[in-house]
Scaffold this motif. Sequence first.
Motif, PDB file in Angstrom:
ATOM      1  N   LEU A 212      37.429  38.794  47.750  1.00  0.00           N
ATOM      2  CA  LEU A 212      37.451  37.636  46.765  1.00  0.00           C
ATOM      3  C   LEU A 212      37.059  36.157  46.851  1.00  0.00           C
ATOM      4  O   LEU A 212      36.693  35.518  46.437  1.00  0.00           O
ATOM      5  CB  LEU A 212      38.912  37.757  46.189  1.00  0.00           C
ATOM      6  CG  LEU A 212      39.371  38.686  45.260  1.00  0.00           C
ATOM      7  CD1 LEU A 212      40.973  38.945  44.963  1.00  0.00           C
ATOM      8  CD2 LEU A 212      38.592  39.063  43.992  1.00  0.00           C
ATOM      9  N   LYS A 213      37.365  35.921  48.359  1.00  0.00           N
ATOM     10  CA  LYS A 213      37.077  34.853  48.826  1.00  0.00           C
ATOM     11  C   LYS A 213      35.646  34.427  48.993  1.00  0.00           C
ATOM     12  O   LYS A 213      35.175  33.537  49.035  1.00  0.00           O
ATOM     13  CB  LYS A 213      37.775  34.462  50.098  1.00  0.00           C
ATOM     14  CG  LYS A 213      39.048  34.171  50.255  1.00  0.00           C
ATOM     15  CD  LYS A 213      39.650  33.804  51.566  1.00  0.00           C
ATOM     16  CE  LYS A 213      41.068  32.938  51.654  1.00  0.00           C
ATOM     17  NZ  LYS A 213      41.759  33.109  52.731  1.00  0.00           N
ATOM     18  N   LYS A 214      35.039  35.786  49.042  1.00  0.00           N
ATOM     19  CA  LYS A 214      33.274  35.547  49.488  1.00  0.00           C
ATOM     20  C   LYS A 214      32.916  35.552  47.773  1.00  0.00           C
ATOM     21  O   LYS A 214      31.586  35.930  47.589  1.00  0.00           O
ATOM     22  CB  LYS A 214      32.667  36.684  49.953  1.00  0.00           C
ATOM     23  CG  LYS A 214      33.055  36.774  51.346  1.00  0.00           C
ATOM     24  CD  LYS A 214      32.464  37.845  52.072  1.00  0.00           C
ATOM     25  CE  LYS A 214      33.201  37.975  53.656  1.00  0.00           C
ATOM     26  NZ  LYS A 214      32.913  39.250  54.083  1.00  0.00           N
ATOM     27  N   GLY A 215      33.635  35.783  46.540  1.00  0.00           N
ATOM     28  CA  GLY A 215      33.280  35.835  45.208  1.00  0.00           C
ATOM     29  C   GLY A 215      33.221  37.231  44.783  1.00  0.00           C
ATOM     30  O   GLY A 215      32.593  37.450  43.659  1.00  0.00           O
ATOM     31  N   LEU A 216      33.422  38.186  45.512  1.00  0.00           N
ATOM     32  CA  LEU A 216      33.408  39.581  45.098  1.00  0.00           C
ATOM     33  C   LEU A 216      34.691  40.212  44.392  1.00  0.00           C
ATOM     34  O   LEU A 216      35.651  40.335  45.023  1.00  0.00           O
ATOM     35  CB  LEU A 216      33.098  40.388  46.441  1.00  0.00           C
ATOM     36  CG  LEU A 216      31.956  41.198  46.530  1.00  0.00           C
ATOM     37  CD1 LEU A 216      31.762  41.504  47.863  1.00  0.00           C
ATOM     38  CD2 LEU A 216      31.614  42.258  45.769  1.00  0.00           C
ATOM     39  N   ASP A 217      34.517  40.233  43.117  1.00  0.00           N
ATOM     40  CA  ASP A 217      35.571  41.069  42.311  1.00  0.00           C
ATOM     41  C   ASP A 217      35.314  42.388  42.140  1.00  0.00           C
ATOM     42  O   ASP A 217      34.409  42.489  41.196  1.00  0.00           O
ATOM     43  CB  ASP A 217      35.937  40.262  41.248  1.00  0.00           C
ATOM     44  CG  ASP A 217      36.549  41.070  40.191  1.00  0.00           C
ATOM     45  OD1 ASP A 217      37.436  41.961  40.295  1.00  0.00           O
ATOM     46  OD2 ASP A 217      36.422  40.604  38.885  1.00  0.00           O
ATOM     47  N   GLU A 218      35.812  43.273  42.783  1.00  0.00           N
ATOM     48  CA  GLU A 218      35.620  44.707  42.523  1.00  0.00           C
ATOM     49  C   GLU A 218      35.952  45.432  41.313  1.00  0.00           C
ATOM     50  O   GLU A 218      35.609  46.566  40.965  1.00  0.00           O
ATOM     51  CB  GLU A 218      36.125  45.617  44.001  1.00  0.00           C
ATOM     52  CG  GLU A 218      35.121  45.201  44.879  1.00  0.00           C
ATOM     53  CD  GLU A 218      35.394  46.527  46.137  1.00  0.00           C
ATOM     54  OE1 GLU A 218      36.420  47.048  46.192  1.00  0.00           O
ATOM     55  OE2 GLU A 218      34.413  46.364  47.014  1.00  0.00           O
ATOM     56  N   THR A 219      36.976  44.655  40.538  1.00  0.00           N
ATOM     57  CA  THR A 219      37.472  45.130  39.480  1.00  0.00           C
ATOM     58  C   THR A 219      36.210  44.989  38.237  1.00  0.00           C
ATOM     59  O   THR A 219      36.309  45.442  37.170  1.00  0.00           O
ATOM     60  CB  THR A 219      38.512  44.405  38.826  1.00  0.00           C
ATOM     61  OG1 THR A 219      38.339  43.273  38.421  1.00  0.00           O
ATOM     62  CG2 THR A 219      39.714  44.527  39.688  1.00  0.00           C
ATOM     63  N   GLY A 220      35.209  43.986  38.498  1.00  0.00           N
ATOM     64  CA  GLY A 220      34.309  43.685  37.521  1.00  0.00           C
ATOM     65  C   GLY A 220      34.838  42.890  36.344  1.00  0.00           C
ATOM     66  O   GLY A 220      33.940  42.797  35.348  1.00  0.00           O
ATOM     67  N   GLU A 221      35.830  42.315  36.474  1.00  0.00           N
ATOM     68  CA  GLU A 221      36.486  41.764  35.177  1.00  0.00           C
ATOM     69  C   GLU A 221      36.117  40.363  34.860  1.00  0.00           C
ATOM     70  O   GLU A 221      36.089  39.735  34.048  1.00  0.00           O
ATOM     71  CB  GLU A 221      38.208  41.777  35.373  1.00  0.00           C
ATOM     72  CG  GLU A 221      38.692  43.223  35.182  1.00  0.00           C
ATOM     73  CD  GLU A 221      38.364  43.771  33.829  1.00  0.00           C
ATOM     74  OE1 GLU A 221      38.603  43.356  32.715  1.00  0.00           O
ATOM     75  OE2 GLU A 221      37.955  45.069  33.840  1.00  0.00           O
ATOM     76  N   LEU A 222      35.772  39.599  36.306  1.00  0.00           N
ATOM     77  CA  LEU A 222      35.525  38.385  36.133  1.00  0.00           C
ATOM     78  C   LEU A 222      33.823  38.210  36.410  1.00  0.00           C
ATOM     79  O   LEU A 222      33.416  38.803  37.324  1.00  0.00           O
ATOM     80  CB  LEU A 222      36.265  37.625  37.415  1.00  0.00           C
ATOM     81  CG  LEU A 222      37.540  37.407  37.264  1.00  0.00           C
ATOM     82  CD1 LEU A 222      38.124  36.366  38.378  1.00  0.00           C
ATOM     83  CD2 LEU A 222      38.107  36.952  35.767  1.00  0.00           C
ATOM     84  N   LYS A 223      33.403  37.274  35.589  1.00  0.00           N
ATOM     85  CA  LYS A 223      32.024  36.908  35.781  1.00  0.00           C
ATOM     86  C   LYS A 223      31.998  35.764  37.098  1.00  0.00           C
ATOM     87  O   LYS A 223      30.976  35.986  38.008  1.00  0.00           O
ATOM     88  CB  LYS A 223      31.517  35.868  34.773  1.00  0.00           C
ATOM     89  CG  LYS A 223      31.213  36.627  33.449  1.00  0.00           C
ATOM     90  CD  LYS A 223      30.115  35.768  32.650  1.00  0.00           C
ATOM     91  CE  LYS A 223      30.168  36.741  31.185  1.00  0.00           C
ATOM     92  NZ  LYS A 223      30.803  35.797  29.939  1.00  0.00           N
ATOM     93  N   LYS A 224      32.828  34.889  37.374  1.00  0.00           N
ATOM     94  CA  LYS A 224      32.873  34.139  38.422  1.00  0.00           C
ATOM     95  C   LYS A 224      34.110  33.713  38.840  1.00  0.00           C
ATOM     96  O   LYS A 224      35.044  33.804  37.956  1.00  0.00           O
ATOM     97  CB  LYS A 224      32.187  32.536  38.128  1.00  0.00           C
ATOM     98  CG  LYS A 224      31.574  31.803  39.061  1.00  0.00           C
ATOM     99  CD  LYS A 224      30.825  30.824  38.247  1.00  0.00           C
ATOM    100  CE  LYS A 224      30.407  29.805  39.463  1.00  0.00           C
ATOM    101  NZ  LYS A 224      31.194  28.603  39.443  1.00  0.00           N
ATOM    102  N   ILE A 225      34.770  33.666  40.132  1.00  0.00           N
ATOM    103  CA  ILE A 225      35.998  33.481  40.650  1.00  0.00           C
ATOM    104  C   ILE A 225      35.807  31.718  40.812  1.00  0.00           C
ATOM    105  O   ILE A 225      35.264  30.983  41.341  1.00  0.00           O
ATOM    106  CB  ILE A 225      36.347  34.146  41.909  1.00  0.00           C
ATOM    107  CG1 ILE A 225      36.297  35.335  41.537  1.00  0.00           C
ATOM    108  CG2 ILE A 225      37.695  33.449  42.392  1.00  0.00           C
ATOM    109  CD1 ILE A 225      36.542  36.309  42.781  1.00  0.00           C
ATOM    110  N   SER A 226      36.939  31.147  40.198  1.00  0.00           N
ATOM    111  CA  SER A 226      36.976  29.599  40.111  1.00  0.00           C
ATOM    112  C   SER A 226      37.078  29.178  41.337  1.00  0.00           C
ATOM    113  O   SER A 226      37.787  29.702  42.284  1.00  0.00           O
ATOM    114  CB  SER A 226      38.276  29.165  39.258  1.00  0.00           C
ATOM    115  OG  SER A 226      38.427  27.920  39.503  1.00  0.00           O
TER     116      SER A 226
END
Length: 409
Positions: A44-58
Motif C-alpha cells: 500500500l505504501k508503494k501505491g499498490l492496492d490489491e483489492t482494486g477498490e481505489l484508483k489512488k491512495i491519498s
Amino acid sequence: MPKKKKIFISVIGMGYVGLPLANQLSKHFKTIGYDINKNKILKLKKGLDETGELKKISKKLKLTSKFEDLIKTNIFIVCLPTPVNKHKKPDLKILKNSLSKISKIFKQDDTLIIESTFYPGATEILVNKYLGKKFNRLNFGYSPERINPGDKINTISKITKVISANNNKTLSLMRTIYGSINNNKIFSAKNIKVAEAAKLIENVQRDLNIGLINELTKIFSILNISIHDVLEASSTKWNFLKFKPGLVGGHCIGIDPYYLKFICDKINFKPNVFMSARNTNESMISYYSEKILKYLDQKYKILYLGVAFKENTGDLRNSKYFDLFKNLSKSYSVDYYDPLIKDAKFKNDYVTISRKKPYDVVILAVPHNKIVKFLRNNIRSILKKGGIFIDLNNNFKNINKNSYNYITL
Ligand SMILES: NC(=O)c1ccc[n+]([C@@H]2O[C@H](COP(=O)([O-])OP(=O)(O)OC[C@H]3O[C@@H](n4cnc5c(N)ncnc54)[C@H](O)[C@@H]3O)[C@@H](O)[C@H]2O)c1
C-alpha cells in the motif's frame, strides 16, 4: 468532542472496508491506517492496492503495521473480518484480540467505532467486555459498511452511512467524521442494536431473494423451462425484483444470515424463511456440478472462466465459483482463468490460454467485464467449432448457436 483539528483517527484493518474509508478520511482528518499484514502495508505504501477498490491512495494517509503507532490517535475505527467458523457460527477471534490490544492504549475520552458486521447486541457486549473494566464512562459507536466490492458507482462517498452510538456526544462526532466524506448523507439509527440489525437484514434480504430464484431455477429445470427466459418475461412487470440465479459466496451475503441465525438460537427462535433460502443457496454448488458434469468427458480439454466470488472483483474469499471449479477438477483436468485474481498462487493469463490448442468445453462461471470482452474477441480461437459453451448465467444468449453447443443452466 475533540475539535476537528484535534481529531486523529486510526482505521484498523486495511481491507475492502477499511482501506477506502481510511483513504477518504485522510483527506479531511489526520488518519493512520493499520493492518497486521506487513506485506500489505508495504504494498500500500508503494501505491499498490490489491483489492482494486481505489484508483489512488491519498498521500495524506499514513500507513503502518506497528500497533504502537496508534497510541496518539483518539478515534479508533475497527474494520476487521467477522467470518463464521466451520460450524457456521460467528468467529469473533480477530475482533476480540484487536479490542484487547486497543484497550491497552485507549484513553478515557477516546472513541471506539466498529464497522464490522455483527449480530444485534454484539458491539455493546464486546466493548463492555474489553474496555468496560478499565473505564466507567465510554464513548463508542457502530456504523455498518455498505460498500460493494467491484461496484464503481455506489462508492463510499456516495452512499448513505448509518451511524449509531451510546451517547449523543459520540453520535455527533460520528456525524462530523462520516458526514465530511459523503456530503452529510447520514442516517442516525435509533440505537446501536438497530444499526447492527439494519446491516444484517440488508444482506439477509438479498440472500433470500436469490434463494427464491435459485429454487425456481431448480423447479423450472425439471419442467424443461429456462429460468432466464422466465426472468426476461417477468422483468417486464414494473415491480418485479430483478434477481438472478447463482452461487452466493463472499464474506457478506453468504455469511451474515448465519449471524442472524446465531442470535435466533440464543433467543430460541426457529427461523423458517431466511434459513431455507440460505440452505437452497448452499445447495447450488452440487446443483451446478451435476448439471455441468453431464456434458464433460475425460477426453475433453476444458476451460473454466472466473473463480472470484462474484463478477468484477478479485476477491476469492468464500468463493463458491472457486468451489465449483474444485468440484469439477476432482473428476476432470480443467484449466481456469480469472484476470482479476492477483494472488500469486493463481497464476493464469489469457495469453497462455489463447495460445493453447482450442478447448472442447468452455465454462463461463463469473462474467467479469474483462472475461466477457475476452470471450467476445477470442471465442473462435479458444473454443473448437462445434464445442460446448456452458454459460452459467445466460450472458451470451445471442451467440452464434450454429458454431457452438450453447448451454445455459
Ligand atoms: N467487503 C465488503 O464488501 C464488506 C461490506 C460491508 C461490510 N463488511 C464487513 O466489514 C468487515 C471487514 O471486512 P473486509 O471485507 O474489509 O475484510 P478484509 O478481509 O478485506 O480486510 C480485513 C483486513 O484486516 C486485517 N487484519 C486481520 N487481523 C487483523 C488484526 N488483528 N489487526 C489489524 N488488521 C488485521 C487483514 O490483514 C485485512 O487486511 C467484516 O465484518 C465484513 O463483514 C464487508
